[in-house]
Design a protein around this motif. Sequence first.
Motif, short mmCIF file in Angstrom:
data_model
loop_
_atom_site.label_atom_id
_atom_site.label_comp_id
_atom_site.label_asym_id
_atom_site.label_seq_id
_atom_site.Cartn_x
_atom_site.Cartn_y
_atom_site.Cartn_z
N PRO A 109 0.10 -5.77 6.55
CA PRO A 109 0.26 -6.84 5.56
C PRO A 109 1.67 -6.89 4.98
O PRO A 109 2.13 -7.95 4.57
N VAL A 110 2.35 -5.74 4.96
CA VAL A 110 3.74 -5.74 4.48
C VAL A 110 4.58 -6.59 5.44
O VAL A 110 5.38 -7.44 5.01
N ARG A 111 4.39 -6.39 6.75
CA ARG A 111 5.13 -7.19 7.74
C ARG A 111 4.79 -8.67 7.60
O ARG A 111 5.68 -9.53 7.62
N LEU A 112 3.49 -8.98 7.46
CA LEU A 112 3.07 -10.36 7.26
C LEU A 112 3.73 -10.94 6.02
O LEU A 112 4.27 -12.05 6.04
N GLY A 113 3.68 -10.20 4.93
CA GLY A 113 4.26 -10.67 3.66
C GLY A 113 5.75 -10.90 3.74
O GLY A 113 6.27 -11.86 3.17
N ARG A 114 6.46 -10.04 4.46
CA ARG A 114 7.91 -10.21 4.59
C ARG A 114 8.25 -11.47 5.37
O ARG A 114 9.26 -12.11 5.12
N ARG A 115 7.40 -11.86 6.31
CA ARG A 115 7.65 -13.06 7.12
C ARG A 115 7.18 -14.33 6.41
O ARG A 115 7.68 -15.42 6.70
N ALA A 116 6.19 -14.22 5.55
CA ALA A 116 5.52 -15.39 4.97
C ALA A 116 6.47 -16.38 4.30
O ALA A 116 6.41 -17.58 4.59
N PRO A 117 7.35 -15.96 3.38
CA PRO A 117 8.24 -16.96 2.74
C PRO A 117 9.13 -17.67 3.76
O PRO A 117 9.33 -18.87 3.68
N HIS A 118 9.64 -16.92 4.71
CA HIS A 118 10.49 -17.52 5.75
C HIS A 118 9.70 -18.52 6.58
O HIS A 118 10.12 -19.65 6.82
N TYR A 125 12.21 -9.75 -0.36
CA TYR A 125 10.77 -9.75 -0.61
C TYR A 125 10.05 -8.74 0.29
O TYR A 125 10.06 -8.85 1.51
N THR A 126 9.44 -7.76 -0.35
CA THR A 126 8.58 -6.81 0.34
C THR A 126 7.36 -6.60 -0.54
O THR A 126 7.47 -6.04 -1.63
N PRO A 127 6.18 -7.05 -0.10
CA PRO A 127 5.00 -6.86 -0.93
C PRO A 127 4.65 -5.38 -1.07
O PRO A 127 4.84 -4.61 -0.13
N ASP A 128 4.19 -4.99 -2.25
CA ASP A 128 3.77 -3.61 -2.50
C ASP A 128 2.35 -3.54 -3.04
O ASP A 128 1.84 -2.48 -3.33
N ALA A 129 1.71 -4.71 -3.16
CA ALA A 129 0.33 -4.76 -3.65
C ALA A 129 -0.42 -5.87 -2.93
O ALA A 129 0.15 -6.92 -2.63
N ALA A 130 -1.69 -5.60 -2.65
CA ALA A 130 -2.55 -6.62 -2.06
C ALA A 130 -3.85 -6.66 -2.84
O ALA A 130 -4.41 -5.62 -3.19
N SER A 169 -9.65 -13.68 1.16
CA SER A 169 -8.23 -14.00 0.98
C SER A 169 -7.50 -12.69 0.73
O SER A 169 -7.98 -11.83 -0.01
N ILE A 170 -6.38 -12.54 1.39
CA ILE A 170 -5.51 -11.38 1.22
C ILE A 170 -4.27 -11.88 0.50
O ILE A 170 -3.49 -12.65 1.06
N ILE A 171 -4.12 -11.48 -0.76
CA ILE A 171 -3.04 -11.96 -1.60
C ILE A 171 -2.00 -10.86 -1.73
O ILE A 171 -2.30 -9.78 -2.24
N LEU A 172 -0.79 -11.15 -1.28
CA LEU A 172 0.29 -10.16 -1.27
C LEU A 172 1.30 -10.47 -2.35
O LEU A 172 1.70 -11.63 -2.53
N ARG A 173 1.70 -9.40 -3.06
CA ARG A 173 2.65 -9.55 -4.16
C ARG A 173 3.67 -8.42 -4.14
O ARG A 173 3.37 -7.33 -3.67
N ASN A 174 4.82 -8.68 -4.72
CA ASN A 174 5.77 -7.64 -5.03
C ASN A 174 5.73 -7.49 -6.55
O ASN A 174 6.05 -8.43 -7.27
N THR A 175 5.28 -6.33 -7.02
CA THR A 175 5.11 -6.14 -8.47
C THR A 175 6.42 -5.93 -9.20
O THR A 175 6.51 -6.23 -10.39
N GLY A 176 7.43 -5.34 -8.52
CA GLY A 176 8.67 -5.00 -9.20
C GLY A 176 8.55 -3.76 -10.06
O GLY A 176 9.44 -3.44 -10.84
#
Length: 182
Positions: A46-55, A67-72, A164-171
């Motif tokens: 999901p990290v790989r998916l999340g990194r590609r998603a915005p692009h 952007y690298t998600p760290d939470a799902a 639904s798999i929701i990916l976020r970067n919390t910071g």
Amino acid sequence: MRAPSVRGHRMSVQSVRLGWHWQPYRYSRHADDANGAAVLPLPPWPVRLGRRAPHDTGHPAQHVARYTPDAALVNLYDTGAHLGMHQDHDEVSRAPVASLSIGDACTTRFGNTATRTKPCTDLLLRSGDLFVFGGQSRLAYHGVPRIHPDTAPAGCGLAAGRVSIILRNTGLPGTPDKPAPR
């Protein structure tokens, strides 16, 4: 059993959290409001998916570069489930949010950043759809008022309902955007 309420919205979904455990108003590394167990790590796919998603969804380069998600948050909706209008604003980071749909289609209501009410747009998300919101829309109110039963494609792995798999970067400290203090 009464559906939980989070910041004034109603939800009737079941959830699993990976990377960070979210509960209203905060994140932690343990499921403090459930069994206290350590939260499972976010797997690499999901990290790989999340990194590609915005692009892949045409977001500007500044939303993509770091952007690298760290939470799902993995939500399971049965055919009668819903999720009221809410904002995702408990993260320090304002990086985009990416959501992947699997199973039955749903109506996702996507609104504005000021209020839970109109103006809003209803979108039909089908299995395999990727929905990303960032930039000025990052804090838009959104929800799921309806699941459309019997719309899942054959072979998706769900007999009924929606995931639904929701990916976020919390910071938060210890994440790619903000390394943990030593």
